[in-house]
Scaffold this motif. Structure first.
Motif, short mmCIF file in Angstrom:
data_model
loop_
_atom_site.label_atom_id
_atom_site.label_comp_id
_atom_site.label_asym_id
_atom_site.label_seq_id
_atom_site.Cartn_x
_atom_site.Cartn_y
_atom_site.Cartn_z
N ALA A 119 4.39 0.47 17.72
CA ALA A 119 3.13 -0.27 17.85
C ALA A 119 2.29 -0.28 16.57
O ALA A 119 1.79 -1.33 16.18
CB ALA A 119 2.32 0.29 19.02
N PRO A 120 2.12 0.85 15.88
CA PRO A 120 1.32 0.82 14.66
C PRO A 120 2.05 0.22 13.46
O PRO A 120 1.50 0.12 12.38
CB PRO A 120 1.03 2.31 14.40
N SER A 121 3.35 -0.14 13.65
CA SER A 121 4.17 -0.69 12.57
C SER A 121 4.29 0.27 11.39
O SER A 121 4.29 -0.12 10.24
CB SER A 121 3.63 -2.04 12.08
N GLU A 122 4.41 1.56 11.70
CA GLU A 122 4.54 2.56 10.65
C GLU A 122 5.99 2.68 10.18
O GLU A 122 6.26 3.18 9.10
CB GLU A 122 4.05 3.92 11.14
N HIS A 123 6.94 2.24 11.03
CA HIS A 123 8.34 2.29 10.67
C HIS A 123 8.87 0.86 10.61
O HIS A 123 8.89 0.15 11.60
CB HIS A 123 9.12 3.12 11.68
N SER A 124 9.31 0.48 9.43
CA SER A 124 9.74 -0.89 9.20
C SER A 124 11.08 -1.16 9.85
O SER A 124 11.91 -0.26 10.03
CB SER A 124 9.82 -1.16 7.70
N PHE A 125 11.29 -2.43 10.17
CA PHE A 125 12.55 -2.87 10.75
C PHE A 125 13.71 -2.64 9.80
O PHE A 125 14.80 -2.26 10.20
CB PHE A 125 12.42 -4.36 11.09
N ILE A 126 13.50 -2.89 8.53
CA ILE A 126 14.52 -2.59 7.53
C ILE A 126 13.92 -1.71 6.46
O ILE A 126 12.72 -1.73 6.23
CB ILE A 126 15.11 -3.87 6.88
N GLU A 127 14.76 -0.91 5.85
CA GLU A 127 14.30 -0.01 4.80
C GLU A 127 15.17 -0.18 3.56
O GLU A 127 16.25 -0.79 3.61
CB GLU A 127 14.39 1.45 5.28
N GLY A 128 14.71 0.35 2.45
CA GLY A 128 15.50 0.33 1.24
C GLY A 128 16.51 1.47 1.25
O GLY A 128 16.83 2.02 2.30
N MET A 129 17.01 1.81 0.09
CA MET A 129 17.97 2.91 -0.04
C MET A 129 17.39 3.94 -1.00
O MET A 129 16.85 3.60 -2.06
CB MET A 129 19.31 2.39 -0.57
N ALA A 130 17.49 5.19 -0.59
CA ALA A 130 16.92 6.27 -1.41
C ALA A 130 17.80 6.54 -2.63
O ALA A 130 19.03 6.45 -2.56
CB ALA A 130 16.79 7.54 -0.57
N TYR A 131 17.15 6.88 -3.74
CA TYR A 131 17.89 7.21 -4.96
C TYR A 131 17.01 8.06 -5.86
O TYR A 131 15.79 8.04 -5.76
CB TYR A 131 18.33 5.93 -5.70
N ASP A 132 17.64 8.80 -6.76
CA ASP A 132 16.86 9.58 -7.72
C ASP A 132 17.60 9.73 -9.06
O ASP A 132 17.16 10.48 -9.93
CB ASP A 132 16.54 10.97 -7.17
N THR A 133 18.71 9.01 -9.21
CA THR A 133 19.55 9.17 -10.39
C THR A 133 19.65 7.85 -11.14
O THR A 133 19.84 6.79 -10.52
CB THR A 133 20.95 9.64 -9.98
N PHE A 134 19.55 7.91 -12.47
CA PHE A 134 19.53 6.72 -13.30
C PHE A 134 20.63 6.75 -14.36
O PHE A 134 21.14 7.82 -14.71
CB PHE A 134 18.16 6.59 -13.99
N GLU A 135 20.98 5.55 -14.84
CA GLU A 135 21.92 5.45 -15.94
C GLU A 135 21.32 6.14 -17.17
O GLU A 135 20.13 6.01 -17.46
CB GLU A 135 22.20 3.99 -16.27
N GLN A 136 22.16 6.88 -17.89
CA GLN A 136 21.70 7.58 -19.07
C GLN A 136 21.14 6.59 -20.09
O GLN A 136 21.76 5.57 -20.39
CB GLN A 136 22.83 8.40 -19.69
N GLY A 137 19.95 6.87 -20.60
CA GLY A 137 19.30 5.99 -21.56
C GLY A 137 18.45 4.92 -20.92
O GLY A 137 17.77 4.17 -21.61
N HIS A 138 18.48 4.85 -19.58
CA HIS A 138 17.69 3.85 -18.87
C HIS A 138 16.95 4.51 -17.70
O HIS A 138 16.96 4.01 -16.58
CB HIS A 138 18.57 2.71 -18.37
N GLU A 139 16.34 5.66 -17.98
CA GLU A 139 15.63 6.39 -16.95
C GLU A 139 14.30 5.72 -16.62
O GLU A 139 13.79 4.90 -17.39
CB GLU A 139 15.37 7.83 -17.40
N ARG A 140 13.75 6.08 -15.50
CA ARG A 140 12.43 5.59 -15.09
C ARG A 140 11.38 6.27 -15.96
O ARG A 140 11.43 7.48 -16.16
CB ARG A 140 12.20 5.92 -13.62
N MET A 141 10.42 5.49 -16.48
CA MET A 141 9.38 6.10 -17.29
C MET A 141 8.07 5.32 -17.16
O MET A 141 8.07 4.09 -17.00
CB MET A 141 9.80 6.19 -18.76
N ILE A 142 6.98 6.06 -17.22
CA ILE A 142 5.64 5.49 -17.15
C ILE A 142 4.81 6.14 -18.26
O ILE A 142 4.70 7.36 -18.34
CB ILE A 142 4.99 5.76 -15.78
N LYS A 143 4.25 5.30 -19.13
CA LYS A 143 3.45 5.80 -20.24
C LYS A 143 2.03 5.23 -20.13
O LYS A 143 1.85 4.04 -19.88
CB LYS A 143 4.06 5.38 -21.58
#
Length: 349
Positions: free
Chosen positions: A27-51
Motif C-alpha cells: 500500500a505505501p509503495s515502499e517496495h517496487s514492482f521491479i528492482e535493479g541489481m546489486a553490485y559493488d565491483t568495478f572495472e579496474q581504472g573505471h571505478e566510481r568516484m565523486i570529487k
C-alpha cells in the motif's frame, strides 16, 4: 538522482520499465514492482568516484585524479546543484566552457563501469564484499554529543542535490547493532534517511555526496535547530542504481518477477490481498534444488496457481523439471507471460 543511471528516456523499453518501477507491491509503495541489481565491483581504472570542489575566481579546469575517459563512464558536473555540460573531458581533468566565479560548489561524478562475471548462464554484475563489511554512507554531525531526537521538536531534514529525503523511523532493539538495523530497514530505498545518536545515515547510492542536514541539539538547556553540510561516505557500499537491461535472467528470477505481478494484482483487485496457496503441492521433480534458495517460496506459490478448471497455469519443463538456475529463453518468457494474462483475465474479469 535518477533511479536508473543506465536507462535513457530514448531507450525502447524505457516507458514500460518506468511504469513497472512506479508500481508498488504494498500500500505505501515502499517496495517496487521491479528492482535493479546489486553490485559493488568495478572495472579496474573505471571505478566510481565523486570529487567536490569550491571554486576560486576564474577557475575553469578541475582535476579528477584516476579518472580515465570511457564512453560507458561519462563525467557529470553539477555547479551549485545544477548540471552543466563541460567543454572538454580528458583523462584526469575536465574543462568548463567559461571561467567560474569564486565560492561555487562543483561536484564531478563518474559512476564507474561495473565489473561482470559469469554465474552459470548469466554474465552480470556482482557483490564481492562480505555483507558484514558493507555499511550505509554516514557522517557524524558536529553537535552529535548534544543531539536530540526529533519526536518533540522541529522535524529533521536531509536534502541531497536539491532532493528532500524522507525520515525513516527505525526501531532499534537493545541487542541490535544500530548501523546494521538501519541498513536492514533501508534495504535499497533511495528516498530515505535516518539520524541515530548524532550520526546521519543515507542510502548507498549517495555515497560520497554532500547533504544538507537539519537537526535538533541541546545548548545550555535549550533545544536549538541547526543546519549543516556534511559528506556521507562508507568504505564499502552496495549500489543499486542500475537496471542492467542487457543482462540475461535465470528462470528463478523471471518467475519471481511474475510472482510480484501476481501479488500486485491480488492487492489491487481483492480485499485481503494474496494469501498463501491453498492448492495441493505440485509435483516438481527437482523440488530439492529450490530448497533454501531466496526464491523458494515465491516460485512454489506461483507454480501452484491454477485455472478455474483445475489445470496448472504455468508449465514445467521436460520430465516435470523446473531447473530454476538455467536461463529463460525469449520463447519461454512469452509462454509464461501469455499464460499469466490468460489466468488474470479469467480470475479477475
Amino acid at each position: 538522482m535518477k533511479r536508473w543511471i543506465d536507462a535513457d528516456p530514448l531507450d525502447w523499453f524505457y516507458r514500460d520499465m518506468l511504469d513497472m518501477a512506479r508500481s508498488g507491491l504494498d500500500a505505501p509503495s515502499e517496495h517496487s514492482f521491479i528492482e535493479g541489481m546489486a553490485y559493488d565491483t568495478f572495472e579496474q581504472g573505471h571505478e566510481r568516484m565523486i570529487k567536490r570542489y569550491v571554486t576560486f575566481d576564474g577557475q575553469q579546469e578541475f582535476a579528477i585524479p584516476g579518472y580515465q575517459v570511457h564512453i560507458e563512464n561519462p563525467v557529470f558536473v553539477l555547479i551549485d546543484g545544477v548540471q552543466v555540460q563541460p567543454e572538454k573531458v580528458e583523462n584526469e581533468k575536465i574543462t568548463m566552457p567559461n571561467p567560474l566565479s569564486g565560492g561555487l560548489e562543483v561536484l564531478c561524478i563518474a559512476y564507474g563501469r561495473p565489473a561482470y562475471r559469469e554465474d552459470g548462464c548469466v554474465q552480470g554484475p556482482y557483490v564481492e564484499t562480505d555483507e558484514s563489511a558493507i555499511f550505509l554512507p554516514s557522517a557524524t554531525l558536529s553537535m552529535a554529543a548534544d543531539y536530540q531526537d526529533q519526536t518533540k521538536y522541529q522535524a529533521e531534514t536531509v536534502t541531497v542535490l536539491g532532493t528532500k529525503l524522507k525520515r525513516l523511523s527505525v526501531k532499534i532493539l537493545s541487542e541490535e547493532v544500530p548501523s546494521e538495523a538501519i541498513k536492514k530497514a533501508f534495504g535499497f530505498r533511495q528516498d530515505v534517511f535516518a539520524i541515530y545518536q548524532g550520526i546521519v545515515y543515507l542510502p548507498f547510492n549517495y555515497n560520497g555526496f554532500t547533504a544538507i542536514v537539519g537537526y535538533n541539539y541541546r545548548d545550555a538547556g535549550r533545544v536549538q535547530f541547526k543546519q549543516e553540510t556534511v559528506v556521507v561516505s562508507t568504505a564499502h557500499a552496495r549500489y543499486h542504481d542500475r537496471f542492467f537491461p542487457n543482462v540475461r535472467m535465470k528462470r528463478a528470477q523471471f518467475l519471481v518477477l511474475l510472482q510480484q505481478m501476481r501479488v500486485d494484482i491480488y492487492n489491487r483487485y481483492t480485499d485481503r490481498g494474496l494469501e498463501s496457496s491453498t492448492y495441493p503441492q505440485r509435483t516438481i521433480q527437482d523440488r530439492s534444488s529450490l530448497s533454501g534458495q531466496w526464491y523458494e517460496q515465491d516460485v512454489l506459490d506461483l507454480m501452484s496457481e491454477q485455472f478455474l478448471d483445475g489445470s496448472c497455469v504455468f508449465p514445467l519443463y521436460e520430465n516435470n523439471m523446473l531447473e530454476p538456475e538455467k536461463c529463460i529463453t525469449r520463447a519461454e518468457a512469452v509462454v509464461f507471460l501469455n499464460r499469466f494474462i490468460e489466468w488474470a483475465l479469467e480470475k479477475f474479469r
